[in-house]
Design a protein around this motif. Structure first.
Motif, PDB file in Angstrom:
ATOM      1  N   LEU A  22     -24.575  14.246  50.913  1.00  0.00           N
ATOM      2  CA  LEU A  22     -25.906  15.527  50.516  1.00  0.00           C
ATOM      3  C   LEU A  22     -26.111  16.079  51.664  1.00  0.00           C
ATOM      4  N   TYR A  31     -26.276  25.668  51.827  1.00  0.00           N
ATOM      5  CA  TYR A  31     -27.460  25.356  51.109  1.00  0.00           C
ATOM      6  C   TYR A  31     -28.705  26.291  51.182  1.00  0.00           C
ATOM      7  N   GLN A  33     -31.341  26.481  48.977  1.00  0.00           N
ATOM      8  CA  GLN A  33     -32.707  25.894  48.421  1.00  0.00           C
ATOM      9  C   GLN A  33     -32.273  25.391  46.754  1.00  0.00           C
ATOM     10  N   GLN A  34     -31.032  25.086  46.471  1.00  0.00           N
ATOM     11  CA  GLN A  34     -30.663  24.688  45.378  1.00  0.00           C
ATOM     12  C   GLN A  34     -31.222  23.463  44.752  1.00  0.00           C
ATOM     13  N   ASN A  35     -31.282  23.301  43.477  1.00  0.00           N
ATOM     14  CA  ASN A  35     -31.713  21.946  42.994  1.00  0.00           C
ATOM     15  C   ASN A  35     -30.691  21.110  43.113  1.00  0.00           C
ATOM     16  N   LEU A  36     -30.979  19.999  44.095  1.00  0.00           N
ATOM     17  CA  LEU A  36     -29.894  19.127  44.396  1.00  0.00           C
ATOM     18  C   LEU A  36     -29.749  17.821  43.593  1.00  0.00           C
ATOM     19  N   GLU A  39     -25.994  20.599  39.380  1.00  0.00           N
ATOM     20  CA  GLU A  39     -24.829  20.917  39.722  1.00  0.00           C
ATOM     21  C   GLU A  39     -25.328  22.077  40.553  1.00  0.00           C
ATOM     22  N   ILE A  40     -24.801  21.958  41.678  1.00  0.00           N
ATOM     23  CA  ILE A  40     -25.044  23.166  42.695  1.00  0.00           C
ATOM     24  C   ILE A  40     -23.692  24.106  42.805  1.00  0.00           C
ATOM     25  N   ASN A  43     -23.247  30.260  46.751  1.00  0.00           N
ATOM     26  CA  ASN A  43     -23.743  31.771  46.437  1.00  0.00           C
ATOM     27  C   ASN A  43     -22.678  32.860  46.337  1.00  0.00           C
ATOM     28  N   SER A  56     -18.776  25.028  42.594  1.00  0.00           N
ATOM     29  CA  SER A  56     -19.760  23.997  42.163  1.00  0.00           C
ATOM     30  C   SER A  56     -19.585  22.557  42.654  1.00  0.00           C
TER      31      SER A  56
END
Length: 126
Positions: A22, A31, A33-36, A39-40, A43, A56
């Motif tokens: 991570l 990265y 500012q995705q919610n860690l 599921e990421i 972009n 993802s």
């Protein structure tokens, strides 16, 4: 270089693999500012072995646990009502790439989720 049989997807020189943490992801240019805890989604769309994909990632205990590829090739004409057809495209891609299901590092499979109406090529890292 992408080495799918080794469980490695190379995106612009950055390797997505079982070894990815991570912290590696947060320190990368991917990265945003995705919610860690969820599921990421990366972009952009990324080209891998001749196909365009949405990618993802899901981390468990700070290690990459699941990587999903969803083919979005420009010539695909799949709407939401026919998402299940993308599963066949993913099956064909795995055949094209000579991918087997089980490896020492984990598994690769093409799946369709009829509840979420989504499909993808799933890398599950053991």
């Amino acid at each position: 270089m992408t080495k799918i049989e080794d469980g490695i997807i190379d995106i612009n020189g950055f390797e997505l693999s079982k070894k990815m943490t991570l912290k590696d992801f947060v320190n990368s240019s991917f990265y945003h500012q995705q919610n860690l805890d969820m599921e990421i989604f990366l972009n952009s769309e990324y080209e891998i072995n001749g196909h365009d994909f949405i990618i993802s990632l899901f981390f468990k205990e700070n290690k990459l646990s699941i990587l999903t590829l969803c083919c979005v090739d420009k010539d695909l004409k799949i709407d939401e009502e026919h998402e299940y057809e993308r599963k066949q495209i993913h099956d064909d891609i795995l055949k094209e790439w000579n991918i087997k299901n089980e490896y020492s590092w984990g598994t690769i499979e093409s799946v369709y989720d009829n509840i979420g109406n989504t499909s993808g090529i799933i890398f599950s890292f053991a």
